[in-house]
Design a protein around this motif. Structure first.
Motif, PDB file in Angstrom:
ATOM      1  N   VAL A  87      37.580  -1.684  81.658  1.00  0.00           N
ATOM      2  CA  VAL A  87      38.502  -1.756  81.973  1.00  0.00           C
ATOM      3  C   VAL A  87      38.199  -3.406  82.797  1.00  0.00           C
ATOM      4  CG1 VAL A  87      39.795  -1.853  84.002  1.00  0.00           C
ATOM      5  CG2 VAL A  87      40.110   0.117  82.691  1.00  0.00           C
ATOM      6  N   ILE A  88      36.950  -3.210  83.423  1.00  0.00           N
ATOM      7  CA  ILE A  88      36.603  -4.736  84.602  1.00  0.00           C
ATOM      8  C   ILE A  88      36.181  -5.417  83.216  1.00  0.00           C
ATOM      9  CG2 ILE A  88      34.190  -4.844  85.110  1.00  0.00           C
ATOM     10  CD1 ILE A  88      34.195  -2.185  86.571  1.00  0.00           C
ATOM     11  N   ASP A  89      36.068  -5.285  81.829  1.00  0.00           N
ATOM     12  CA  ASP A  89      35.947  -6.399  81.510  1.00  0.00           C
ATOM     13  C   ASP A  89      36.542  -7.132  80.604  1.00  0.00           C
ATOM     14  OD1 ASP A  89      32.075  -5.761  81.033  1.00  0.00           O
ATOM     15  OD2 ASP A  89      32.614  -4.324  79.195  1.00  0.00           O
ATOM     16  N   ILE A  90      37.923  -6.212  80.533  1.00  0.00           N
ATOM     17  CA  ILE A  90      39.027  -6.703  79.911  1.00  0.00           C
ATOM     18  C   ILE A  90      39.796  -7.849  80.669  1.00  0.00           C
ATOM     19  CG2 ILE A  90      41.074  -6.489  79.400  1.00  0.00           C
ATOM     20  CD1 ILE A  90      40.246  -3.592  78.016  1.00  0.00           C
ATOM     21  N   LEU A  91      39.659  -6.682  82.592  1.00  0.00           N
ATOM     22  CA  LEU A  91      40.218  -7.817  83.279  1.00  0.00           C
ATOM     23  C   LEU A  91      39.153  -9.234  84.071  1.00  0.00           C
ATOM     24  CD1 LEU A  91      41.265  -4.801  85.903  1.00  0.00           C
ATOM     25  CD2 LEU A  91      42.520  -6.876  84.362  1.00  0.00           C
ATOM     26  N   GLN A  92      37.482  -8.889  83.594  1.00  0.00           N
ATOM     27  CA  GLN A  92      37.105  -9.998  83.559  1.00  0.00           C
ATOM     28  C   GLN A  92      37.257 -11.696  82.971  1.00  0.00           C
ATOM     29  OE1 GLN A  92      33.359  -8.499  83.759  1.00  0.00           O
ATOM     30  NE2 GLN A  92      33.245  -8.770  86.310  1.00  0.00           N
ATOM     31  N   ALA A  93      37.511 -10.981  81.606  1.00  0.00           N
ATOM     32  CA  ALA A  93      38.281 -11.864  80.367  1.00  0.00           C
ATOM     33  C   ALA A  93      39.060 -12.298  80.834  1.00  0.00           C
ATOM     34  CB  ALA A  93      38.117 -11.337  79.038  1.00  0.00           C
ATOM     35  N   LEU A  94      40.055 -12.205  81.374  1.00  0.00           N
ATOM     36  CA  LEU A  94      41.481 -12.052  81.692  1.00  0.00           C
ATOM     37  C   LEU A  94      41.589 -13.310  82.749  1.00  0.00           C
ATOM     38  CD1 LEU A  94      43.912  -9.258  81.951  1.00  0.00           C
ATOM     39  CD2 LEU A  94      43.651 -10.945  80.036  1.00  0.00           C
ATOM     40  N   HIS A  95      40.215 -13.242  83.552  1.00  0.00           N
ATOM     41  CA  HIS A  95      40.078 -14.204  84.607  1.00  0.00           C
ATOM     42  C   HIS A  95      39.488 -15.644  84.555  1.00  0.00           C
ATOM     43  CE1 HIS A  95      38.197 -15.538  88.000  1.00  0.00           C
ATOM     44  NE2 HIS A  95      37.343 -15.653  88.099  1.00  0.00           N
ATOM     45  N   ALA A  96      38.915 -15.351  83.378  1.00  0.00           N
ATOM     46  CA  ALA A  96      38.081 -16.360  82.381  1.00  0.00           C
ATOM     47  C   ALA A  96      38.771 -17.134  81.741  1.00  0.00           C
ATOM     48  CB  ALA A  96      37.305 -16.025  81.417  1.00  0.00           C
ATOM     49  N   GLN A  97      40.358 -16.757  81.662  1.00  0.00           N
ATOM     50  CA  GLN A  97      40.991 -17.009  80.786  1.00  0.00           C
ATOM     51  C   GLN A  97      42.165 -18.218  81.743  1.00  0.00           C
ATOM     52  OE1 GLN A  97      43.386 -14.557  78.004  1.00  0.00           O
ATOM     53  NE2 GLN A  97      41.247 -13.956  77.087  1.00  0.00           N
ATOM     54  N   GLY A  98      41.783 -17.605  82.868  1.00  0.00           N
ATOM     55  CA  GLY A  98      43.082 -18.013  84.177  1.00  0.00           C
ATOM     56  C   GLY A  98      43.743 -17.842  84.285  1.00  0.00           C
ATOM     57  N   LYS A  99      43.663 -16.571  84.370  1.00  0.00           N
ATOM     58  CA  LYS A  99      45.131 -15.305  84.957  1.00  0.00           C
ATOM     59  C   LYS A  99      44.154 -14.617  87.071  1.00  0.00           C
ATOM     60  CE  LYS A  99      47.339 -13.070  82.476  1.00  0.00           C
ATOM     61  NZ  LYS A  99      48.525 -12.941  81.551  1.00  0.00           N
ATOM     62  N   THR A 100      45.775 -14.947  87.504  1.00  0.00           N
ATOM     63  CA  THR A 100      45.303 -14.542  88.620  1.00  0.00           C
ATOM     64  C   THR A 100      46.146 -13.498  88.883  1.00  0.00           C
ATOM     65  OG1 THR A 100      46.569 -16.947  89.446  1.00  0.00           O
ATOM     66  CG2 THR A 100      46.268 -15.198  90.988  1.00  0.00           C
ATOM     67  N   ILE A 101      44.384 -12.478  89.597  1.00  0.00           N
ATOM     68  CA  ILE A 101      45.213 -10.548  89.020  1.00  0.00           C
ATOM     69  C   ILE A 101      44.901  -9.990  90.996  1.00  0.00           C
ATOM     70  CG2 ILE A 101      43.313  -9.218  88.217  1.00  0.00           C
ATOM     71  CD1 ILE A 101      42.432 -10.332  86.153  1.00  0.00           C
ATOM     72  N   ILE A 102      45.009  -9.236  91.262  1.00  0.00           N
ATOM     73  CA  ILE A 102      45.062  -8.693  92.434  1.00  0.00           C
ATOM     74  C   ILE A 102      45.261  -7.184  92.498  1.00  0.00           C
ATOM     75  CG2 ILE A 102      46.516  -8.449  94.424  1.00  0.00           C
ATOM     76  CD1 ILE A 102      48.437 -11.015  93.633  1.00  0.00           C
ATOM     77  N   PHE A 103      44.461  -6.051  92.829  1.00  0.00           N
ATOM     78  CA  PHE A 103      44.272  -5.244  92.290  1.00  0.00           C
ATOM     79  C   PHE A 103      44.082  -4.305  93.760  1.00  0.00           C
ATOM     80  CE2 PHE A 103      40.683  -6.570  91.670  1.00  0.00           C
ATOM     81  CZ  PHE A 103      39.186  -5.975  92.421  1.00  0.00           C
ATOM     82  N   THR A 104      44.772  -3.448  94.153  1.00  0.00           N
ATOM     83  CA  THR A 104      44.424  -1.845  95.155  1.00  0.00           C
ATOM     84  C   THR A 104      43.427  -1.264  94.729  1.00  0.00           C
ATOM     85  OG1 THR A 104      45.686  -0.353  94.077  1.00  0.00           O
ATOM     86  CG2 THR A 104      46.434  -2.729  95.732  1.00  0.00           C
TER      87      THR A 104
END
Length: 251
Positions: A177-194
């Motif tokens: 999950v961390i790797d996927i979310l880091q990849a999405l961040h690198a693609q420009g996605k804005t991510i907010i998580f609790t």
């Protein structure tokens, strides 16, 4: 550009319980923000408000009041990955992931070949493409979390909200999950998580908002706000942040 602007936001439940008090956040596009705090800090209530599930006039999404977005329009801007979801029907993973395309379909319309292609791509991103025609009812807890992320990826929103995304995962799926979310961040996605997990917040986030008893304790880059003093104040127990071999450790 500011993706989400929260201006002096307060929220009181119909029972009279005050959940949030004077929250102000300026979340920039392409940042990853952790809403960090203990259980009952107000994280889930703030998430509900950011999703438009609770009414508020104090939130702007890309400079437009959140309350002015229609349901489908909002779905093109914000996607949610919940902690878990109960499967009422035996959809295949592909069918379930296709629900992420709903904001782009005409009323009563069927998914196009392009929609199916995007759903397959999302399953490939989370490593579940080989299970595309398997029933979601057969998934393990870790696989279920990954298919929820795949559905959100297929939605192609600008902002991704996740509620405690690794709280019930084993170390291997947590890493995925961390790797996927880091990849999405690198693609420009804005991510907010609790999360209530400070080490996880530090590893994934670029910015951290600390919430305590419905109030914002601090907000800023993780390097600035995740300190021994602030974490000790947040959790009311001794916390230490130190650097060992170039890595930041929190215990």
């Amino acid at each position: 550009m500011t993706a989400l602007k929260v201006d002096n936001l307060s929220y009181t439940y119909p029972t009279g319980t005050k959940a949030l008090c004077n929250i102000t956040l300026d979340i920039q596009e392409q940042s990853t923000v952790a809403l960090l705090g203990s259980n009952g800090a107000g994280k889930s209530t703030l998430m509900d408000l950011l999703l438009g599930w609770k009414p508020s006039a104090n939130i702007l999404l890309f400079d437009k009041p959140l309350k002015e977005y229609g349901r489908k329009e909002l779905g093109r801007f914000i996607a949610l990955v919940p902690q878990s979801e109960h499967y009422n029907f035996s959809f295949t993973l592909l069918e379930y992931t296709l629900f992420g395309r709903a904001p782009y379909l005409a009323e009563m319309g069927s998914p196009s070949d392009e929609d199916v292609h995007l759903a397959y791509e999302a399953l490939e991103t989370v490593g579940l493409a080989s299970y595309a025609h398997r029933s979601v009812t057969t998934l393990s807890g870790g696989e279920s979390q990954l298919v929820l992320i795949a559905r959100a990826i297929a939605q192609q929103s600008k902002v991704l909200l996740l509620d405690e995304p690794t709280s019930s995962l084993d170390p291997a799926n947590r890493r995925k999950v961390i790797d996927i979310l880091q990849a999405l961040h690198a693609q420009g996605k804005t991510i907010i998580f609790t999360t209530h997990d400070a080490p996880f917040a530090y590893e994934l986030a670029t910015h951290v908002a600390m919430l305590k008893k419905g109030s914002l304790l601090c907000f800023g880059t993780k390097e600035r706000v995740v300190t021994s003093e602030m974490l000790t104040t947040l959790y009311e127990t001794d916390m230490t942040v130190c650097s060992v071999g170039g890595r930041t450790l929190i215990y």
